[in-house]
Scaffold this motif. Structure first.
Motif, PDB file in Angstrom:
ATOM      1  N   ALA A   5      26.328  36.308  35.904  1.00  0.00           N
ATOM      2  CA  ALA A   5      25.858  36.372  34.256  1.00  0.00           C
ATOM      3  C   ALA A   5      26.895  36.767  33.434  1.00  0.00           C
ATOM      4  CB  ALA A   5      24.548  36.820  33.959  1.00  0.00           C
ATOM      5  N   GLY A   6      27.557  37.912  33.823  1.00  0.00           N
ATOM      6  CA  GLY A   6      28.550  38.492  32.662  1.00  0.00           C
ATOM      7  C   GLY A   6      29.842  38.211  32.807  1.00  0.00           C
ATOM      8  N   LEU A   7      30.514  37.824  34.021  1.00  0.00           N
ATOM      9  CA  LEU A   7      31.841  37.696  34.407  1.00  0.00           C
ATOM     10  C   LEU A   7      32.443  36.770  33.665  1.00  0.00           C
ATOM     11  CD1 LEU A   7      34.367  39.147  35.739  1.00  0.00           C
ATOM     12  CD2 LEU A   7      33.962  37.622  37.504  1.00  0.00           C
ATOM     13  N   PRO A   8      31.628  35.418  33.554  1.00  0.00           N
ATOM     14  CA  PRO A   8      32.452  34.177  32.737  1.00  0.00           C
ATOM     15  C   PRO A   8      32.367  34.527  31.291  1.00  0.00           C
ATOM     16  CG  PRO A   8      30.915  33.608  34.444  1.00  0.00           C
ATOM     17  CD  PRO A   8      30.834  34.966  34.447  1.00  0.00           C
ATOM     18  N   ALA A   9      31.216  35.420  30.832  1.00  0.00           N
ATOM     19  CA  ALA A   9      31.389  35.693  29.406  1.00  0.00           C
ATOM     20  C   ALA A   9      32.276  36.758  28.880  1.00  0.00           C
ATOM     21  CB  ALA A   9      29.725  36.170  29.116  1.00  0.00           C
ATOM     22  N   LEU A  10      32.309  37.623  29.962  1.00  0.00           N
ATOM     23  CA  LEU A  10      33.392  38.578  29.518  1.00  0.00           C
ATOM     24  C   LEU A  10      35.035  38.221  29.664  1.00  0.00           C
ATOM     25  CD1 LEU A  10      33.886  41.767  29.311  1.00  0.00           C
ATOM     26  CD2 LEU A  10      33.929  41.748  31.566  1.00  0.00           C
ATOM     27  N   MET A  11      35.239  37.174  30.668  1.00  0.00           N
ATOM     28  CA  MET A  11      36.523  36.478  30.509  1.00  0.00           C
ATOM     29  C   MET A  11      36.663  35.708  29.021  1.00  0.00           C
ATOM     30  SD  MET A  11      36.511  35.165  34.390  1.00  0.00           S
ATOM     31  CE  MET A  11      37.994  34.434  34.321  1.00  0.00           C
ATOM     32  N   LEU A  12      35.635  34.930  28.828  1.00  0.00           N
ATOM     33  CA  LEU A  12      35.915  34.208  27.250  1.00  0.00           C
ATOM     34  C   LEU A  12      35.905  35.051  26.336  1.00  0.00           C
ATOM     35  CD1 LEU A  12      33.111  31.380  28.019  1.00  0.00           C
ATOM     36  CD2 LEU A  12      35.353  31.144  27.614  1.00  0.00           C
ATOM     37  N   ALA A  13      35.111  36.213  26.308  1.00  0.00           N
ATOM     38  CA  ALA A  13      35.436  37.096  25.177  1.00  0.00           C
ATOM     39  C   ALA A  13      36.685  37.952  25.093  1.00  0.00           C
ATOM     40  CB  ALA A  13      34.308  38.373  25.238  1.00  0.00           C
ATOM     41  N   GLY A  14      37.346  37.924  26.488  1.00  0.00           N
ATOM     42  CA  GLY A  14      38.890  38.563  26.286  1.00  0.00           C
ATOM     43  C   GLY A  14      39.773  37.602  25.460  1.00  0.00           C
ATOM     44  N   GLN A  15      39.413  36.193  25.603  1.00  0.00           N
ATOM     45  CA  GLN A  15      40.226  35.258  24.755  1.00  0.00           C
ATOM     46  C   GLN A  15      39.616  34.893  23.564  1.00  0.00           C
ATOM     47  OE1 GLN A  15      39.863  31.850  27.563  1.00  0.00           O
ATOM     48  NE2 GLN A  15      40.778  32.645  29.348  1.00  0.00           N
ATOM     49  N   GLU A  17      36.744  34.056  22.314  1.00  0.00           N
ATOM     50  CA  GLU A  17      35.840  32.931  22.355  1.00  0.00           C
ATOM     51  C   GLU A  17      34.324  33.691  22.328  1.00  0.00           C
ATOM     52  OE1 GLU A  17      36.609  29.822  21.776  1.00  0.00           O
ATOM     53  OE2 GLU A  17      38.833  29.861  22.302  1.00  0.00           O
ATOM     54  N   PHE A  18      34.143  34.213  21.441  1.00  0.00           N
ATOM     55  CA  PHE A  18      32.962  34.964  21.503  1.00  0.00           C
ATOM     56  C   PHE A  18      31.559  34.059  21.174  1.00  0.00           C
ATOM     57  CE2 PHE A  18      35.952  38.038  19.479  1.00  0.00           C
ATOM     58  CZ  PHE A  18      35.722  38.876  20.675  1.00  0.00           C
ATOM     59  N   GLY A  19      31.577  32.829  20.483  1.00  0.00           N
ATOM     60  CA  GLY A  19      30.595  32.067  20.490  1.00  0.00           C
ATOM     61  C   GLY A  19      30.442  31.621  21.986  1.00  0.00           C
ATOM     62  N   ALA A  20      31.393  31.313  22.579  1.00  0.00           N
ATOM     63  CA  ALA A  20      31.228  30.326  23.834  1.00  0.00           C
ATOM     64  C   ALA A  20      30.573  31.493  24.871  1.00  0.00           C
ATOM     65  CB  ALA A  20      32.406  29.911  24.235  1.00  0.00           C
ATOM     66  N   ALA A  21      31.332  32.813  24.739  1.00  0.00           N
ATOM     67  CA  ALA A  21      30.850  33.841  25.643  1.00  0.00           C
ATOM     68  C   ALA A  21      29.171  34.043  25.454  1.00  0.00           C
ATOM     69  CB  ALA A  21      31.461  35.024  25.392  1.00  0.00           C
ATOM     70  N   ILE A  22      28.784  34.039  24.251  1.00  0.00           N
ATOM     71  CA  ILE A  22      27.448  34.337  24.001  1.00  0.00           C
ATOM     72  C   ILE A  22      26.533  33.035  24.625  1.00  0.00           C
ATOM     73  CG2 ILE A  22      25.699  34.440  22.372  1.00  0.00           C
ATOM     74  CD1 ILE A  22      27.437  35.942  20.580  1.00  0.00           C
ATOM     75  N   MET A  23      26.980  31.825  24.606  1.00  0.00           N
ATOM     76  CA  MET A  23      26.069  30.849  25.112  1.00  0.00           C
ATOM     77  C   MET A  23      26.288  30.664  26.589  1.00  0.00           C
ATOM     78  SD  MET A  23      25.089  29.160  22.401  1.00  0.00           S
ATOM     79  CE  MET A  23      24.452  27.898  23.142  1.00  0.00           C
ATOM     80  N   VAL A  24      27.323  31.187  27.035  1.00  0.00           N
ATOM     81  CA  VAL A  24      27.469  31.207  28.647  1.00  0.00           C
ATOM     82  C   VAL A  24      26.722  32.271  29.269  1.00  0.00           C
ATOM     83  CG1 VAL A  24      29.152  31.690  30.510  1.00  0.00           C
ATOM     84  CG2 VAL A  24      29.848  30.166  28.682  1.00  0.00           C
ATOM     85  N   LEU A  25      26.694  33.521  28.614  1.00  0.00           N
ATOM     86  CA  LEU A  25      25.777  34.597  28.794  1.00  0.00           C
ATOM     87  C   LEU A  25      24.250  34.269  28.868  1.00  0.00           C
ATOM     88  CD1 LEU A  25      25.655  37.599  29.915  1.00  0.00           C
ATOM     89  CD2 LEU A  25      25.589  38.401  27.556  1.00  0.00           C
ATOM     90  N   ILE A  26      23.791  33.421  27.653  1.00  0.00           N
ATOM     91  CA  ILE A  26      22.350  33.069  27.438  1.00  0.00           C
ATOM     92  C   ILE A  26      21.971  32.036  28.587  1.00  0.00           C
ATOM     93  CG2 ILE A  26      20.868  31.965  26.001  1.00  0.00           C
ATOM     94  CD1 ILE A  26      22.379  33.394  23.645  1.00  0.00           C
ATOM     95  N   GLY A  27      23.097  31.136  28.814  1.00  0.00           N
ATOM     96  CA  GLY A  27      22.686  30.155  29.631  1.00  0.00           C
ATOM     97  C   GLY A  27      22.341  30.465  31.088  1.00  0.00           C
TER      98      GLY A  27
END
Length: 55
Positions: A5-15, A17-27
């Motif tokens: 759940a968290g690793l893809p969101a963390l990778m997006l947040a590092g770039q 892309e906070f909106g995408a990171a939140i959506m990935v985490l929620i999904g």
């Protein structure tokens, strides 16, 4: 669960892309929760566990 759940969101947040990171985490959290509910329902239906065991 945390890695799934968290690793893809963390990778997006590092770039940044906070909106995408939140959506990935929620999904991903939703997918995990839904999978657990479906598994519990399946096990209850087959009589492998009692309802009080899942509480």
């Amino acid at each position: 669960m945390l890695l799934f759940a968290g690793l893809p969101a963390l990778m997006l947040a590092g770039q940044r892309e906070f909106g995408a990171a939140i959506m990935v985490l929620i999904g991903n959290v939703y997918a995990i929760a839904l999978g657990r509910l479906l598994l519990a329902g399946n096990l209850l239906g087959k009589g492998r566990v009692k309802p009080e065991d899942l509480a």
